[in-house]
Scaffold this active site. Structure first.
Site, PDB file in Angstrom:
ATOM      1  N   ARG A 184      -9.003   1.485   9.345  1.00 50.09           N
ATOM      2  CA  ARG A 184      -8.620   0.111   9.651  1.00 50.09           C
ATOM      3  C   ARG A 184      -9.686  -0.611  10.463  1.00 50.09           C
ATOM      4  O   ARG A 184      -9.541  -1.799  10.752  1.00 50.09           O
ATOM      5  CB  ARG A 184      -7.328   0.119  10.454  1.00 50.09           C
ATOM      6  CG  ARG A 184      -6.076  -0.202   9.648  1.00 50.09           C
ATOM      7  CD  ARG A 184      -4.915  -0.117  10.614  1.00 50.09           C
ATOM      8  NE  ARG A 184      -3.751  -0.854  10.231  1.00 50.09           N
ATOM      9  CZ  ARG A 184      -2.698  -0.323   9.612  1.00 50.09           C
ATOM     10  NH1 ARG A 184      -2.729   0.921   9.217  1.00 50.09           N
ATOM     11  NH2 ARG A 184      -1.631  -1.053   9.380  1.00 50.09           N
TER      12      ARG A 184
ATOM     13  N   LYS B 110       0.833  -1.216   0.000  1.00 52.40           N
ATOM     14  CA  LYS B 110       0.000   0.000   0.000  1.00 52.40           C
ATOM     15  C   LYS B 110       0.863   1.260   0.000  1.00 52.40           C
ATOM     16  O   LYS B 110       0.643   2.168  -0.784  1.00 52.40           O
ATOM     17  CB  LYS B 110      -0.908   0.055   1.240  1.00 52.40           C
ATOM     18  CG  LYS B 110      -1.920  -1.051   1.357  1.00 52.40           C
ATOM     19  CD  LYS B 110      -2.862  -0.804   2.527  1.00 52.40           C
ATOM     20  CE  LYS B 110      -2.188  -0.791   3.891  1.00 52.40           C
ATOM     21  NZ  LYS B 110      -1.634  -2.094   4.306  1.00 52.40           N
TER      22      LYS B 110
HETATM   23  P1  AMP Z   1       1.315   0.727   8.971  1.00 49.97           P
HETATM   24  O1  AMP Z   1       2.547   1.524   8.720  1.00 49.97           O
HETATM   25  O2  AMP Z   1       0.124   1.215   8.199  1.00 49.97           O
HETATM   26  O3  AMP Z   1       1.541  -0.756   8.817  1.00 49.97           O
HETATM   27  O4  AMP Z   1       0.934   0.966  10.503  1.00 49.97           O
HETATM   28  C1  AMP Z   1       1.812   0.581  11.543  1.00 49.97           C
HETATM   29  C2  AMP Z   1       1.069   0.527  12.872  1.00 49.97           C
HETATM   30  O5  AMP Z   1       0.517   1.827  13.174  1.00 49.97           O
HETATM   31  C3  AMP Z   1      -0.120  -0.410  12.917  1.00 49.97           C
HETATM   32  O6  AMP Z   1       0.262  -1.743  13.183  1.00 49.97           O
HETATM   33  C4  AMP Z   1      -0.952   0.209  14.037  1.00 49.97           C
HETATM   34  O7  AMP Z   1      -0.402  -0.097  15.296  1.00 49.97           O
HETATM   35  C5  AMP Z   1      -0.737   1.698  13.815  1.00 49.97           C
HETATM   36  N1  AMP Z   1      -1.768   2.267  12.907  1.00 49.97           N
HETATM   37  C6  AMP Z   1      -1.577   2.795  11.656  1.00 49.97           C
HETATM   38  N2  AMP Z   1      -2.745   3.210  11.121  1.00 49.97           N
HETATM   39  C7  AMP Z   1      -3.706   2.928  12.045  1.00 49.97           C
HETATM   40  C8  AMP Z   1      -5.114   3.093  12.074  1.00 49.97           C
HETATM   41  N3  AMP Z   1      -5.799   3.630  11.052  1.00 49.97           N
HETATM   42  N4  AMP Z   1      -5.779   2.679  13.192  1.00 49.97           N
HETATM   43  C9  AMP Z   1      -5.117   2.153  14.232  1.00 49.97           C
HETATM   44  N5  AMP Z   1      -3.792   1.951  14.264  1.00 49.97           N
HETATM   45  C10 AMP Z   1      -3.079   2.336  13.179  1.00 49.97           C
END
Ligand code: AMP
Length: 179
Positions: free
Chosen positions: A85, A13
Site C-alpha cells: 500500500r 479486491k
Molecule cells: P483493507 O481490508 O485492505 O481495506 O484494510 C483495512 C485497514 O487495514 C486499512 O485501512 C489499514 O488501516 C490496514 N491495512 C491493511 N493492509 C495494510 C497495508 N498493506 N499497510 C498498512 N495498513 C494496512
C-alpha cells in the site's frame, strides 16, 4: 504465479481475490483480514493495528513488512490483497520475491464512497471513508505508475457485475508473463 491486487478501498479486491483464489487454487493473503483477526483475538499486534485502522490510517510499514514476510515464506503461488500500500512496502516486497502481475481494479471515487457506505464495516463510517480515500490517493496510488514502469500493471475496469469483472481478470491471468 505471484499476483498483487491493487485499487482503492471498496474496489472489490477482496471479493475478486477470493473468487480467483478458489477457482485457481492460489492462496490469497489479505493484510486487512489478517489485521482484523489479530484485533479480534486482542493480540499485541491487533491492539496496535486497531488505533490506525479505526482512523483509516495505514499501519506502519515495518509492521506490515514483517507480517507479509511470514505469510509468503514458502508459498510459490499467491494473491496479495491490500499489500503493498506504500512505495516502501513495494520495494521491500521486491527484495523478498518477484511479482508477476499487478491487477489494478479501477473504480471512480464517487462509486467507491457509495459501495463503502453500503458495506458498513467498522471502518466504513463516512469520516473514516474520506480519510481512507485520501490515504489511498496519497500513499497507494503512486504504485500504479511504479508497476506500470516495471511493465507488470494490468488495469481492469472495476465497474460491472462480479462475474463480468472476474472474467476480465481471468483474461489477464491467462496472458503469458515474463517468468
Ligand atoms: P483493507 O481490508 O485492505 O481495506 O484494510 C483495512 C485497514 O487495514 C486499512 O485501512 C489499514 O488501516 C490496514 N491495512 C491493511 N493492509 C495494510 C497495508 N498493506 N499497510 C498498512 N495498513 C494496512
Amino acid at each position: 504465479m505471484h499476483i498483487v491486487f491493487l485499487g482503492p478501498p471498496g474496489a472489490g479486491k477482496g471479493t475478486q481475490a477470493d473468487i480467483i483464489s478458489k477457482k485457481f487454487n492460489i492462496k490469497k493473503i489479505s493484510t486487512g483480514d489478517i489485521l482484523r483477526s489479530e484485533m479480534e483475538s486482542e493480540t499485541e499486534l491487533g491492539k496496535i493495528a486497531k488505533g490506525y485502522m479505526e482512523k483509516g490510517e495505514l499501519v506502519p510499514d515495518d509492521i506490515m513488512i514483517k507480517i507479509i514476510q511470514n505469510y509468503i515464506r514458502d508459498l510459490d503461488r499467491f494473491i496479495l490483497d491490500g499489500f503493498p500500500r506504500t512505495l516502501n512496502q513495494a520495494l521491500e516486497l521486491e527484495k523478498i520475491i518477484k511479482i508477476d502481475k499487478v491487477i489494478y481494479l479501477n473504480v471512480p471515487d464517487e462509486e467507491i464512497k457509495n459501495r463503502l457506505l453500503k458495506r458498513g464495516r467498522l471502518d466504513d463510517k463516512p469520516e473514516v471513508i474520506e480519510n481512507r480515500i485520501r490515504v489511498y490517493r496519497e500513499q497507494t496510488k503512486p504504485l500504479i505508475d511504479y508497476y506500470k514502469s516495471k511493465g507488470i500493471l494490468y488495469e481492469v475496469d472495476g465497474i460491472g457485475n462480479v462475474e463480468e469483472i472476474t472474467k476480465r481478470i481471468e483474461e489477464i491471468l491467462s496472458l503469458p508473463h515474463s517468468t
